[in-house]
Scaffold this motif. Structure first.
Motif, short mmCIF file in Angstrom:
data_model
loop_
_atom_site.label_atom_id
_atom_site.label_comp_id
_atom_site.label_asym_id
_atom_site.label_seq_id
_atom_site.Cartn_x
_atom_site.Cartn_y
_atom_site.Cartn_z
N GLN A 45 0.46 -0.91 0.31
CA GLN A 45 0.34 -0.32 0.17
C GLN A 45 0.49 1.09 0.35
N LEU A 46 2.07 1.06 -1.44
CA LEU A 46 2.84 2.22 -1.06
C LEU A 46 2.07 3.61 -1.77
N ALA A 47 2.06 5.01 -0.74
CA ALA A 47 2.15 5.84 -2.06
C ALA A 47 3.23 6.74 -2.76
N TYR A 48 4.16 6.39 -2.12
CA TYR A 48 5.45 6.84 -3.17
C TYR A 48 6.58 6.13 -3.02
N LEU A 49 7.05 5.53 -4.40
CA LEU A 49 8.66 4.96 -4.93
C LEU A 49 9.57 5.70 -5.24
N ILE A 50 10.59 5.10 -4.67
CA ILE A 50 11.83 6.34 -5.18
C ILE A 50 12.12 5.22 -6.26
N LEU A 51 12.72 5.20 -7.06
CA LEU A 51 13.40 4.23 -7.39
C LEU A 51 14.90 5.42 -8.20
N ASP A 52 15.85 4.91 -7.89
CA ASP A 52 17.00 5.92 -7.47
C ASP A 52 18.13 4.74 -8.73
N ILE A 53 18.50 5.48 -9.44
CA ILE A 53 19.10 4.87 -10.79
C ILE A 53 20.91 5.55 -10.86
N SER A 54 21.17 6.01 -9.96
CA SER A 54 22.07 5.80 -9.12
C SER A 54 23.27 4.58 -9.81
N GLY A 55 23.11 3.79 -9.39
CA GLY A 55 23.63 2.90 -10.16
C GLY A 55 23.46 2.31 -12.06
N VAL A 56 22.83 3.09 -12.36
CA VAL A 56 23.02 2.28 -14.03
C VAL A 56 23.25 3.48 -15.05
N VAL A 57 24.18 2.58 -15.63
CA VAL A 57 25.72 2.78 -16.61
C VAL A 57 25.09 3.39 -17.42
N ILE A 58 24.11 3.29 -18.65
CA ILE A 58 24.06 4.24 -19.00
C ILE A 58 22.24 4.78 -20.04
N ILE A 59 21.86 5.50 -20.07
CA ILE A 59 20.00 5.62 -20.17
C ILE A 59 20.17 6.21 -21.55
N ASP A 60 19.61 5.64 -22.37
CA ASP A 60 19.42 6.19 -23.76
C ASP A 60 17.59 5.92 -23.77
#
Length: 240
Positions: A149-164
């Protein structure tokens, strides 16, 4: 041993059907008891040896023609070969099942969702986000987001190497899917070099809420570590 005797006097197909049923039941039992395949198959050469010892003695005592022994071989060998084949198939299916189970578990571990407090959770994403992994992330987010029953979900992408463009599209789809089930998604951890790439590629993040880091995101939704500042994330206030 009974089937080997019956196949000499009964229809081979009828006996072969019985042998298949026996092999399936015995093979599944061996798998359930964690008996190694080589041990399960180890008895078959013994059967073959005993059978041919018996017929060799009969040949010597009753002077059977060699052609008779050939006919016996043509009826008995297919039974032993069938058992070997079925055992192999059962163990192969079991190994594939266990590998898929292990792979699924690894996939779930690769996208952990960590509850912070009631209504808030964090998902750190590390590595590449391809189409398959984005689907796993989405399924995990939706499943856990609903159950917790989440109101907020934080997606931390500091470990993602590439964003295209493909990764950005996948993140957008995850964001939209969460929104449909009432979960506000926030993206954090966009590194400077990633931000430059996003701008150069013309990727639009306007519809996705972003913050510099986890602390900023938590502060934005009213989360405080100290007891005197209780979380306000469950109030009617939303991110603007």
């Amino acid at each position: 041993m009974e089937y080997f005797g019956r196949v000499l006097f009964e229809e081979q197909e009828a006996v072969l059907k019985l042998v298949k049923e026996w092999a399936l039941a015995t093979g599944k039992y061996a798998v359930e008891k964690n008996i190694p395949l080589e041990k399960a198959l180890g008895t078959l050469p013994i059967y073959r040896s005993v059978i041919w010892d018996v017929f060799t003695r009969e040949l010597e005592e009753h002077q059977f023609a060699a052609i008779t022994m050939l006919h016996v071989s043509e009826r008995i060998d297919p039974l032993l070969d069938t058992v070997t084949c079925i055992f192999g198939q059962i163990y192969d299916e079991h190994n594939r099942y266990m590998m898929n189970l292990a792979y699924t578990s690894l996939e779930e571990l690769s996208v952990p969702l960590v509850p912070v407090t009631k209504g808030i959770a964090i998902m750190p994403i590390i590595g590449e986000i391809d189409t398959h992994r984005s689907q796993v992330i989405m399924e995990t987010c939706l499943k856990k987001g609903t159950s917790l029953q989440l109101a907020y979900l934080i997606l931390d992408i500091s470990g993602v190497v590439i964003i295209d463009t493909m990764v950005a599209d996948n993140l957008f789809k995850i964001h939209q899917a969460l929104k449909l089930v009432g979960v506000e998604a926030i993206i954090t951890g966009i590194r400077p070099e990633i931000a430059q790439t996003v701008v150069k590629l013309g990727i639009n993040f306007n519809q996705i809420k972003t913050e510099a880091n986890l602390e900023a995101a938590l502060l934005k939704i009213g989360f405080r570590r100290s007891e005197e500042h209780r979380p306000t994330h469950l109030s009617s206030r939303r991110i603007k």
